[in-house]
Motif scaffolding. Structure first.
Motif, PDB file in Angstrom:
ATOM      1  N   PHE A 108      20.845  -4.203  -3.885  1.00 59.79           N
ATOM      2  CA  PHE A 108      19.318  -4.296  -4.030  1.00 59.79           C
ATOM      3  C   PHE A 108      18.836  -3.158  -2.921  1.00 59.79           C
ATOM      4  CE2 PHE A 108      15.041  -5.618  -2.940  1.00 59.79           C
ATOM      5  CZ  PHE A 108      14.764  -6.258  -4.282  1.00 59.79           C
ATOM      6  N   ASP A 109      18.295  -2.175  -3.393  1.00 59.17           N
ATOM      7  CA  ASP A 109      17.749  -1.183  -2.471  1.00 59.17           C
ATOM      8  C   ASP A 109      16.227  -0.919  -2.774  1.00 59.17           C
ATOM      9  OD1 ASP A 109      17.449   0.876  -0.603  1.00 59.17           O
ATOM     10  OD2 ASP A 109      18.802   2.068  -1.760  1.00 59.17           O
ATOM     11  N   VAL A 110      15.341  -1.501  -2.618  1.00 60.69           N
ATOM     12  CA  VAL A 110      13.936  -1.071  -3.014  1.00 60.69           C
ATOM     13  C   VAL A 110      13.012  -0.534  -1.602  1.00 60.69           C
ATOM     14  CG1 VAL A 110      11.934  -2.008  -3.982  1.00 60.69           C
ATOM     15  CG2 VAL A 110      14.002  -2.756  -4.759  1.00 60.69           C
ATOM     16  N   GLN A 111      12.635   0.470  -1.781  1.00 62.65           N
ATOM     17  CA  GLN A 111      11.809   1.039  -0.618  1.00 62.65           C
ATOM     18  C   GLN A 111      10.914   0.114  -0.098  1.00 62.65           C
ATOM     19  OE1 GLN A 111      10.360   5.600   0.072  1.00 62.65           O
ATOM     20  NE2 GLN A 111       8.955   4.379  -1.172  1.00 62.65           N
ATOM     21  N   LYS A 112      10.737  -0.134   0.966  1.00 59.83           N
ATOM     22  CA  LYS A 112       9.913  -1.017   1.800  1.00 59.83           C
ATOM     23  C   LYS A 112       9.066  -0.292   2.701  1.00 59.83           C
ATOM     24  CE  LYS A 112      10.125  -5.403   4.648  1.00 59.83           C
ATOM     25  NZ  LYS A 112      11.116  -6.140   5.226  1.00 59.83           N
ATOM     26  N   SER A 113       7.826  -0.549   2.233  1.00 56.36           N
ATOM     27  CA  SER A 113       6.501   0.160   2.792  1.00 56.36           C
ATOM     28  C   SER A 113       5.559  -0.641   3.884  1.00 56.36           C
ATOM     29  CB  SER A 113       5.726   0.974   1.821  1.00 56.36           C
ATOM     30  OG  SER A 113       6.492   1.783   0.783  1.00 56.36           O
ATOM     31  N   HIS A 114       5.960  -2.071   3.451  1.00 58.11           N
ATOM     32  CA  HIS A 114       4.958  -2.927   4.211  1.00 58.11           C
ATOM     33  C   HIS A 114       5.893  -4.193   4.355  1.00 58.11           C
ATOM     34  CE1 HIS A 114       1.239  -0.615   3.602  1.00 58.11           C
ATOM     35  NE2 HIS A 114       2.029  -0.251   2.332  1.00 58.11           N
ATOM     36  N   LEU A 115       5.847  -4.837   5.499  1.00 58.52           N
ATOM     37  CA  LEU A 115       6.408  -6.119   5.872  1.00 58.52           C
ATOM     38  C   LEU A 115       6.305  -7.155   4.957  1.00 58.52           C
ATOM     39  CD1 LEU A 115       5.840  -6.129   9.771  1.00 58.52           C
ATOM     40  CD2 LEU A 115       7.634  -5.551   8.641  1.00 58.52           C
ATOM     41  N   ASP A 116       5.232  -7.221   4.329  1.00 58.30           N
ATOM     42  CA  ASP A 116       4.708  -8.134   3.368  1.00 58.30           C
ATOM     43  C   ASP A 116       5.158  -8.273   1.889  1.00 58.30           C
ATOM     44  OD1 ASP A 116       2.950  -6.638   2.801  1.00 58.30           O
ATOM     45  OD2 ASP A 116       1.248  -8.048   3.311  1.00 58.30           O
ATOM     46  N   CYS A 117       5.625  -6.736   1.498  1.00 64.27           N
ATOM     47  CA  CYS A 117       6.234  -6.201   0.410  1.00 64.27           C
ATOM     48  C   CYS A 117       4.841  -6.265  -0.764  1.00 64.27           C
ATOM     49  CB  CYS A 117       7.405  -7.187  -0.198  1.00 64.27           C
ATOM     50  SG  CYS A 117       8.576  -6.789   0.661  1.00 64.27           S
ATOM     51  N   GLU A 118       3.797  -6.534  -0.392  1.00 63.55           N
ATOM     52  CA  GLU A 118       2.650  -6.724  -1.080  1.00 63.55           C
ATOM     53  C   GLU A 118       2.207  -5.298  -1.910  1.00 63.55           C
ATOM     54  OE1 GLU A 118      -0.489  -9.235   0.175  1.00 63.55           O
ATOM     55  OE2 GLU A 118       0.745 -11.065  -0.013  1.00 63.55           O
ATOM     56  N   ARG A 119       2.617  -4.461  -1.198  1.00 64.87           N
ATOM     57  CA  ARG A 119       2.178  -3.034  -1.618  1.00 64.87           C
ATOM     58  C   ARG A 119       3.394  -2.003  -1.639  1.00 64.87           C
ATOM     59  NH1 ARG A 119      -2.281  -1.792   2.549  1.00 64.87           N
ATOM     60  NH2 ARG A 119      -1.165  -3.112   3.943  1.00 64.87           N
ATOM     61  N   GLY A 120       3.411  -0.837  -2.207  1.00 67.44           N
ATOM     62  CA  GLY A 120       4.452  -0.109  -2.419  1.00 67.44           C
ATOM     63  C   GLY A 120       5.370  -0.371  -3.658  1.00 67.44           C
ATOM     64  N   ASP A 121       6.664  -0.310  -3.199  1.00 70.45           N
ATOM     65  CA  ASP A 121       7.626  -0.988  -4.388  1.00 70.45           C
ATOM     66  C   ASP A 121       8.064  -2.219  -4.051  1.00 70.45           C
ATOM     67  OD1 ASP A 121       7.637   1.924  -4.664  1.00 70.45           O
ATOM     68  OD2 ASP A 121       9.468   2.316  -4.281  1.00 70.45           O
ATOM     69  N   PHE A 122       8.118  -2.930  -5.114  1.00 66.01           N
ATOM     70  CA  PHE A 122       8.424  -4.411  -4.876  1.00 66.01           C
ATOM     71  C   PHE A 122       8.953  -5.312  -6.195  1.00 66.01           C
ATOM     72  CE2 PHE A 122       3.751  -4.638  -5.415  1.00 66.01           C
ATOM     73  CZ  PHE A 122       3.551  -5.370  -6.479  1.00 66.01           C
ATOM     74  N   LEU A 123       9.605  -6.288  -6.306  1.00 62.00           N
ATOM     75  CA  LEU A 123      10.033  -7.242  -7.488  1.00 62.00           C
ATOM     76  C   LEU A 123       9.417  -8.414  -7.064  1.00 62.00           C
ATOM     77  CD1 LEU A 123      11.908  -6.784  -9.693  1.00 62.00           C
ATOM     78  CD2 LEU A 123      13.567  -7.991  -8.324  1.00 62.00           C
ATOM     79  N   LYS A 124       8.325  -8.774  -8.099  1.00 57.44           N
ATOM     80  CA  LYS A 124       7.800 -10.019  -7.967  1.00 57.44           C
ATOM     81  C   LYS A 124       8.385 -11.042  -8.794  1.00 57.44           C
ATOM     82  CE  LYS A 124       3.288  -9.817  -8.034  1.00 57.44           C
ATOM     83  NZ  LYS A 124       1.817  -9.978  -8.367  1.00 57.44           N
ATOM     84  N   LEU A 125       8.535 -12.307  -8.385  1.00 56.43           N
ATOM     85  CA  LEU A 125       9.269 -13.345  -8.533  1.00 56.43           C
ATOM     86  C   LEU A 125       8.515 -14.347  -9.362  1.00 56.43           C
ATOM     87  CD1 LEU A 125      11.949 -13.939  -5.658  1.00 56.43           C
ATOM     88  CD2 LEU A 125      11.894 -12.362  -7.561  1.00 56.43           C
TER      89      LEU A 125
END
Length: 233
Positions: free
Chosen positions: A82-99
């Motif tokens: 798993f290597d998804v660019q982290k732009s924000h601590l909460d992962c709510e913006r930028g690149d993310f995987l929503k479950l």
């Protein structure tokens, strides 16, 4: 509409443009959907981000990974990388995987409550996830910023949900209270689980497990696993 797919992932994403747009029940009409409904005799199937292990594309509006089990099964997801660019601590913006882990049907829209967001590296995420029902959806988003992140690789398999049924009697009128009464007609041992186990339990619940033995009997309880969120008792 989703197209079924359990092919080898490099081939999958070379043919990604052939997949139909998931319009009927998507989070938005621009979502594309990959459907995983069988492992074809293998112990597990595989899924990955586009172009893995090469960096994924930027500006992916919405890519849905939809897993469909039979009525009596749940889905186990295991991330191997798993290597998804982290732009924000909460992962709510930028690149993310929503479950979306708690689905009775493998469908999501803009009103469907989600279970969590993942971004960052392999050490930042739970490595194993479970659905609570026969449907599970992962929603992948990327922003316009170019990234060298390689994305993710995972395995999935289907598990008989009856393996995690509590052996006691559920009390009528309650959400999750159970009683276990010893008698000549009951087992001398059994198992009990929190709601939705092995998936995450619901918020704002209170469950009582009541055990009653017969005269001259004692009750022995062994916890095989306890994982509680901070603040839960």
């Amino acid at each position: 509409m989703c197209r079924d797919n359990v092919m080898e992932m490099p081939i999958v994403f070379l043919l990604l443009h052939l997949f139909l747009i998931f319009t009927a029940h998507a989070v938005n009409p621009g979502c594309e959907c990959l459907l995983f409904s069988a492992t074809y005799g293998k112990d597990y199937g595989s899924f990955s981000s586009p172009d893995y292990p090469h960096p994924y594309q930027d500006n992916i509006n919405c890519l849905l990974y939809t897993f469909i089990a039979s009525r009596d099964e749940i889905i186990e997801i295991t991330f191997k990388d798993f290597d998804v660019q982290k732009s924000h601590l909460d992962c709510e913006r930028g690149d993310f995987l929503k479950l979306f882990l708690h689905l009775e049907r493998p469908e999501v829209n803009e009103y469907t409550p989600w279970s969590g967001l993942l971004c960052g590296g392999f050490t930042d995420i739970p490595h194993v996830l479970y659905s609570s029902g026969p449907g599970l959806v992962l929603e992948f988003h990327t922003d316009r910023k170019t990234s060298n992140a390689s994305g993710f690789l995972g395995h999935f398999r289907f598990i008989d949900r009856r393996m995690f049924q509590t052996d006691g009697q559920k009390l009528p009128g309650t959400m999750c209270d159970h009683q276990f009464i010893s008698s000549n007609y009951s087992l001398t041992h059994g198992r009990f689980y929190s709601p939705r186990y092995p998936s995450s339990y619901p918020k704002n619940i209170k469950c009582a497990y009541r055990f009653r033995g017969r005269l001259k009997e004692r009750i022995r309880i062994v916890f095989e696993e306890v994982t509680l969120q901070k603040g839960d008792l």
